[in-house]
Motif scaffolding. Structure first.
Motif, PDB file in Angstrom:
ATOM      1  N   GLY A 113       0.820  -1.202   0.000  1.00 49.13           N
ATOM      2  CA  GLY A 113       0.000   0.000   0.000  1.00 49.13           C
ATOM      3  C   GLY A 113       0.844   1.237   0.000  1.00 49.13           C
ATOM      4  N   PHE A 114       0.248   2.352   0.366  1.00 48.74           N
ATOM      5  CA  PHE A 114       0.883   3.673   0.399  1.00 48.74           C
ATOM      6  C   PHE A 114       1.160   4.137  -1.019  1.00 48.74           C
ATOM      7  CE2 PHE A 114       5.027   6.103   0.900  1.00 48.74           C
ATOM      8  CZ  PHE A 114       4.415   7.295   1.193  1.00 48.74           C
ATOM      9  N   THR A 115       2.146   3.544  -1.704  1.00 41.23           N
ATOM     10  CA  THR A 115       2.290   3.740  -3.147  1.00 41.23           C
ATOM     11  C   THR A 115       2.503   2.358  -3.752  1.00 41.23           C
ATOM     12  OG1 THR A 115       4.668   4.033  -3.000  1.00 41.23           O
ATOM     13  CG2 THR A 115       3.346   6.033  -2.917  1.00 41.23           C
ATOM     14  N   PRO A 116       2.205   2.165  -5.041  1.00 40.74           N
ATOM     15  CA  PRO A 116       2.373   0.845  -5.638  1.00 40.74           C
ATOM     16  C   PRO A 116       3.797   0.323  -5.454  1.00 40.74           C
ATOM     17  CG  PRO A 116       1.104   2.240  -7.071  1.00 40.74           C
ATOM     18  CD  PRO A 116       1.592   3.123  -5.959  1.00 40.74           C
ATOM     19  N   GLY A 117       3.892  -0.916  -5.000  1.00 42.22           N
ATOM     20  CA  GLY A 117       5.191  -1.531  -4.779  1.00 42.22           C
ATOM     21  C   GLY A 117       5.718  -1.342  -3.365  1.00 42.22           C
ATOM     22  N   PHE A 118       5.040  -0.525  -2.550  1.00 46.37           N
ATOM     23  CA  PHE A 118       5.502  -0.351  -1.171  1.00 46.37           C
ATOM     24  C   PHE A 118       4.973  -1.510  -0.338  1.00 46.37           C
ATOM     25  CE2 PHE A 118       5.656   1.035   3.171  1.00 46.37           C
ATOM     26  CZ  PHE A 118       6.828   1.769   3.257  1.00 46.37           C
ATOM     27  N   ALA A 119       5.899  -2.293   0.250  1.00 47.56           N
ATOM     28  CA  ALA A 119       5.520  -3.439   1.077  1.00 47.56           C
ATOM     29  C   ALA A 119       5.814  -3.116   2.539  1.00 47.56           C
ATOM     30  CB  ALA A 119       6.307  -4.673   0.647  1.00 47.56           C
ATOM     31  N   TYR A 120       4.816  -3.249   3.377  1.00 46.41           N
ATOM     32  CA  TYR A 120       5.011  -3.111   4.818  1.00 46.41           C
ATOM     33  C   TYR A 120       5.576  -4.436   5.327  1.00 46.41           C
ATOM     34  CZ  TYR A 120       1.980   1.068   4.938  1.00 46.41           C
ATOM     35  OH  TYR A 120       1.428   2.313   4.757  1.00 46.41           O
ATOM     36  N   LEU A 121       6.828  -4.401   5.829  1.00 46.10           N
ATOM     37  CA  LEU A 121       7.481  -5.626   6.292  1.00 46.10           C
ATOM     38  C   LEU A 121       7.402  -5.697   7.807  1.00 46.10           C
ATOM     39  CD1 LEU A 121      10.685  -5.467   4.060  1.00 46.10           C
ATOM     40  CD2 LEU A 121       8.611  -6.778   3.663  1.00 46.10           C
ATOM     41  N   THR A 122       6.915  -6.835   8.299  1.00 46.37           N
ATOM     42  CA  THR A 122       6.847  -7.050   9.726  1.00 46.37           C
ATOM     43  C   THR A 122       7.997  -7.963  10.133  1.00 46.37           C
ATOM     44  OG1 THR A 122       5.423  -7.795  11.499  1.00 46.37           O
ATOM     45  CG2 THR A 122       5.230  -8.967   9.438  1.00 46.37           C
ATOM     46  N   GLY A 123       8.376  -7.927  11.423  1.00 43.77           N
ATOM     47  CA  GLY A 123       9.498  -8.740  11.889  1.00 43.77           C
ATOM     48  C   GLY A 123      10.672  -7.893  12.353  1.00 43.77           C
ATOM     49  N   LEU A 124      10.488  -6.568  12.359  1.00 39.93           N
ATOM     50  CA  LEU A 124      11.565  -5.693  12.831  1.00 39.93           C
ATOM     51  C   LEU A 124      11.813  -5.965  14.315  1.00 39.93           C
ATOM     52  CD1 LEU A 124      13.358  -3.196  11.998  1.00 39.93           C
ATOM     53  CD2 LEU A 124      11.569  -1.787  13.030  1.00 39.93           C
ATOM     54  N   PRO A 125      13.091  -6.256  14.700  1.00 37.52           N
ATOM     55  CA  PRO A 125      13.371  -6.509  16.120  1.00 37.52           C
ATOM     56  C   PRO A 125      12.913  -5.338  16.989  1.00 37.52           C
ATOM     57  CG  PRO A 125      15.238  -7.168  14.772  1.00 37.52           C
ATOM     58  CD  PRO A 125      14.279  -6.465  13.850  1.00 37.52           C
ATOM     59  N   ALA A 126      12.378  -5.681  18.173  1.00 36.71           N
ATOM     60  CA  ALA A 126      11.731  -4.668  19.013  1.00 36.71           C
ATOM     61  C   ALA A 126      12.679  -3.535  19.390  1.00 36.71           C
ATOM     62  CB  ALA A 126      11.166  -5.336  20.266  1.00 36.71           C
ATOM     63  N   LYS A 127      14.008  -3.841  19.474  1.00 38.47           N
ATOM     64  CA  LYS A 127      14.900  -2.754  19.903  1.00 38.47           C
ATOM     65  C   LYS A 127      15.056  -1.685  18.842  1.00 38.47           C
ATOM     66  CE  LYS A 127      18.737  -5.969  19.253  1.00 38.47           C
ATOM     67  NZ  LYS A 127      19.882  -6.603  19.901  1.00 38.47           N
ATOM     68  N   PRO A 131       8.957   5.577  17.148  1.00 40.52           N
ATOM     69  CA  PRO A 131       7.828   6.267  16.515  1.00 40.52           C
ATOM     70  C   PRO A 131       8.277   6.963  15.239  1.00 40.52           C
ATOM     71  CG  PRO A 131       8.456   7.332  18.595  1.00 40.52           C
ATOM     72  CD  PRO A 131       9.299   6.107  18.464  1.00 40.52           C
ATOM     73  N   ARG A 132       7.323   7.259  14.368  1.00 40.52           N
ATOM     74  CA  ARG A 132       7.655   7.993  13.151  1.00 40.52           C
ATOM     75  C   ARG A 132       8.306   9.333  13.502  1.00 40.52           C
ATOM     76  NH1 ARG A 132       2.033   7.629   9.650  1.00 40.52           N
ATOM     77  NH2 ARG A 132       1.438   5.642  10.539  1.00 40.52           N
ATOM     78  N   GLY A 143      14.071   3.804  -3.566  1.00 40.24           N
ATOM     79  CA  GLY A 143      15.099   2.855  -3.155  1.00 40.24           C
ATOM     80  C   GLY A 143      15.595   3.070  -1.740  1.00 40.24           C
ATOM     81  N   THR A 144      14.964   3.974  -0.986  1.00 39.65           N
ATOM     82  CA  THR A 144      15.396   4.230   0.384  1.00 39.65           C
ATOM     83  C   THR A 144      14.787   3.202   1.329  1.00 39.65           C
ATOM     84  OG1 THR A 144      15.557   6.594  -0.080  1.00 39.65           O
ATOM     85  CG2 THR A 144      15.462   5.931   2.231  1.00 39.65           C
ATOM     86  N   LEU A 145      15.649   2.570   2.135  1.00 37.64           N
ATOM     87  CA  LEU A 145      15.208   1.630   3.165  1.00 37.64           C
ATOM     88  C   LEU A 145      14.946   2.418   4.447  1.00 37.64           C
ATOM     89  CD1 LEU A 145      15.024  -1.304   4.426  1.00 37.64           C
ATOM     90  CD2 LEU A 145      17.462  -1.035   4.919  1.00 37.64           C
ATOM     91  N   ALA A 146      13.828   2.140   5.104  1.00 38.64           N
ATOM     92  CA  ALA A 146      13.456   2.928   6.273  1.00 38.64           C
ATOM     93  C   ALA A 146      12.748   2.057   7.295  1.00 38.64           C
ATOM     94  CB  ALA A 146      12.562   4.094   5.849  1.00 38.64           C
ATOM     95  N   ILE A 147      12.643   2.588   8.530  1.00 40.54           N
ATOM     96  CA  ILE A 147      11.913   1.900   9.593  1.00 40.54           C
ATOM     97  C   ILE A 147      10.988   2.896  10.294  1.00 40.54           C
ATOM     98  CG2 ILE A 147      13.652   0.110  10.051  1.00 40.54           C
ATOM     99  CD1 ILE A 147      14.551   1.793  12.483  1.00 40.54           C
ATOM    100  N   ALA A 148       9.903   2.367  10.879  1.00 40.42           N
ATOM    101  CA  ALA A 148       9.022   3.162  11.749  1.00 40.42           C
ATOM    102  C   ALA A 148       8.126   2.196  12.498  1.00 40.42           C
ATOM    103  CB  ALA A 148       8.181   4.143  10.945  1.00 40.42           C
ATOM    104  N   GLY A 149       7.978   2.417  13.804  1.00 37.50           N
ATOM    105  CA  GLY A 149       7.133   1.529  14.588  1.00 37.50           C
ATOM    106  C   GLY A 149       7.605   0.089  14.434  1.00 37.50           C
ATOM    107  N   GLU A 150       6.656  -0.817  14.172  1.00 36.81           N
ATOM    108  CA  GLU A 150       7.001  -2.233  14.013  1.00 36.81           C
ATOM    109  C   GLU A 150       7.392  -2.579  12.580  1.00 36.81           C
ATOM    110  OE1 GLU A 150       3.537  -4.960  13.825  1.00 36.81           O
ATOM    111  OE2 GLU A 150       2.304  -3.208  14.234  1.00 36.81           O
ATOM    112  N   TRP A 151       7.519  -1.547  11.709  1.00 38.69           N
ATOM    113  CA  TRP A 151       7.651  -1.793  10.272  1.00 38.69           C
ATOM    114  C   TRP A 151       9.027  -1.444   9.734  1.00 38.69           C
ATOM    115  CZ3 TRP A 151       3.482  -4.332   9.026  1.00 38.69           C
ATOM    116  CH2 TRP A 151       2.253  -4.010   9.625  1.00 38.69           C
TER     117      TRP A 151
END
Lengths: 195, 268
Positions: A113-127, A131-132, A143-151
């Protein structure tokens, strides 16, 4: 299932207990259903057939289990993101530990979602859960790799973004010349390798 | 075959859209006013789901490079099949009603078929707006007899009333928040969504909502409290509560309401 919620005359929203249950429900082939859209905790089902909702309800009561997913993608990343130092500070880790933590986990595509091809990946280690950013960037390069919350996820194209930027990949997430154009689909497994 | 002399404000190839591809991250797209698009197609004898040109307001001008037949809908006037000789041109123009006009050509507009549809999807980067000098091909759809048809009713200057169902997260905001007041369409609206302005809607549940599926017609409330009605180039998921869903037959009226004009919601 906590509830089946209304979504107009042609759809309904199934609330699931977990992302695994969302994927299990998404794999069902139910007569009269024209499309399903996995969310993080829900499945949007397009159907004008009232019997379809009952089918989902009973499948959930019996405990739907996902089929085994074999698709695994390894995405090569240069960990050079603008926010790497800030993420290290906020998580009390060194930059090298942030990278090792991020590359050490296996991720699953929860939804697209968000934009076509954007995959929300779960499994980010809790540490690494943060927050955004308080103020989203107006423009994050493709091509930018990013994290926010559990994603965690990779921006498929230049777009606004409020996530913390960790790195860059040259692997296209969205390519209209490819079939399917999206590299990742819900249920896929993903790991990142630092290069 | 026609040549674009002037592309107007924004002209796109749209048919009935793509179905069942949300899991790929691709939305439905397709004509924002499917009834007007179907009327233009019917007038030239095309199937209702043939691709036509969707253009904002007036100004699209095409010249025929070979004899062909066109019809224009979404103007508030009867939709009349109009033959064009080589070198003859046609300009889309209409009255004070409506925002999106449709020009159909007998045989259907041609464009690359992607995931089962010729529709341009600006969010997904499928296709692109037409520009002056572009050539519009004819797809060769099977046709029946052309005939003049009525233009589906458009919202007037006094605004429009649309029916809305409760959305899956109706309980996340004040009850009846959508129906108690009138909303003004803002200029930042596009085929992704129609952004409304009015008395801000207060959230009663302020939790963060994990992203979930969207459909055309979903009415989402972002933190500003100013609702967005999603149209056909919508993202497939969103992270703000959907508190209402516009009746599918009325969504075209939302898409046809000009910025500055008013939309009122009534319970479906």
């Amino acid at each position: 299932v906590r509830a089946i919620r209304p979504y107009g005359p042609t759809a309904f929203l199934v609330e699931a207990e977990s992302i695994d249950e969302v994927h299990a429900l998404a794999q069902l082939r139910v007569p009269g259903v024209t499309q399903v859209v996995p969310g993080a905790r829900t499945l949007l089902v397009e159907s004008s057939d009232p019997a379809a909702a009952e089918t989902y309800r009973s499948c959930v009561l019996q405990g739907a289990r996902p089929l085994v997913q074999d698709t695994t993608s390894v995405i090569e990343v240069i960990y050079d993101g603008e926010d790497l130092a800030d993420v290290a500070r906020a998580t009390n880790l060194s930059v090298d530990q942030v990278i090792a933590t991020h590359t050490g986990a296996e991720y699953r595509v929860a939804l697209c979602g968000f934009t076509p091809g954007f995959a929300y990946l779960t499994g980010l280690p809790a540490k690494l859960h943060l927050p955004r950013r308080a103020t989203p960037r107006e423009s994050v390069p493709a091509g930018t790799l990013a994290i926010a919350g559990e994603w965690t996820g990779v921006y498929p194209r230049r777009s606004p973004g409020g996530w913390h930027l960790l790195g860059t990949t040259s692997t296209p997430m969205w390519d209209l010349e490819r079939d399917p154009p999206a590299l990742l689909s819900p249920g896929d497994r993903v790991t990142f390798r630092a290069i | 075959v026609l040549r674009v002399i002037s592309a107007g404000a924004l002209t796109l190839v749209e048919d009935a859209g793509r179905f069942g591809v949300a899991h790929l991250g691709v939305g439905r797209s397709g004509a924002a006013d499917s009834a007007a698009s179907a009327a233009a197609n019917a007038a030239v004898g095309n199937p209702a789901n043939a691709a036509a040109l969707e253009t904002l307001l007036d100004g699209l001008t095409l010249a025929a490079l070979q004899p062909c037949m066109v019809a224009i809908a979404g103007t508030g006037s009867p939709v009349v099949p109009t033959p064009l000789e080589v070198g003859q041109s046609v300009t889309v123009a209409g009255g004070e009603s409506g925002l999106r006009r449709y020009l159909a050509v007998r045989g259907g507009v041609d464009a690359a078929v992607f995931l089962g549809s010729r529709s341009t999807d600006l969010l997904a980067g499928i296709g692109a707006p037409l520009q002056a000098g572009d050539v519009v091909g004819i797809a060769g759809e099977e046709t029946t007899f052309p005939e003049t048809v009525a233009d589906p009713p458009l919202p007037g200057a006094n605004g429009t009333t649309v029916r809305v169902y409760p959305g899956p997260r109706a309980d996340w905001c004040e009850p009846d928040a959508l129906v108690v007041s009138a909303w003004t369409v803002t200029a930042s609206s596009d085929r992704t969504g129609v952004r409304l302005e009015g008395a801000p809607i207060a959230r009663t549940i302020t939790d963060e909502l994990p992203p979930e599926g969207l459909l055309p017609g979903a009415v989402q409330v972002p933190p500003s409290g100013q609702p967005i009605v999603f149209l056909y180039d919508h993202p497939v998921t969103g992270g703000y509560p959907v508190i209402g869903v516009v009746h599918p037959d009325d969504l075209r009226l939302v898409a046809q309401t000009r910025p500055g004009r008013t939309i009122r919601f009534v319970p479906a």
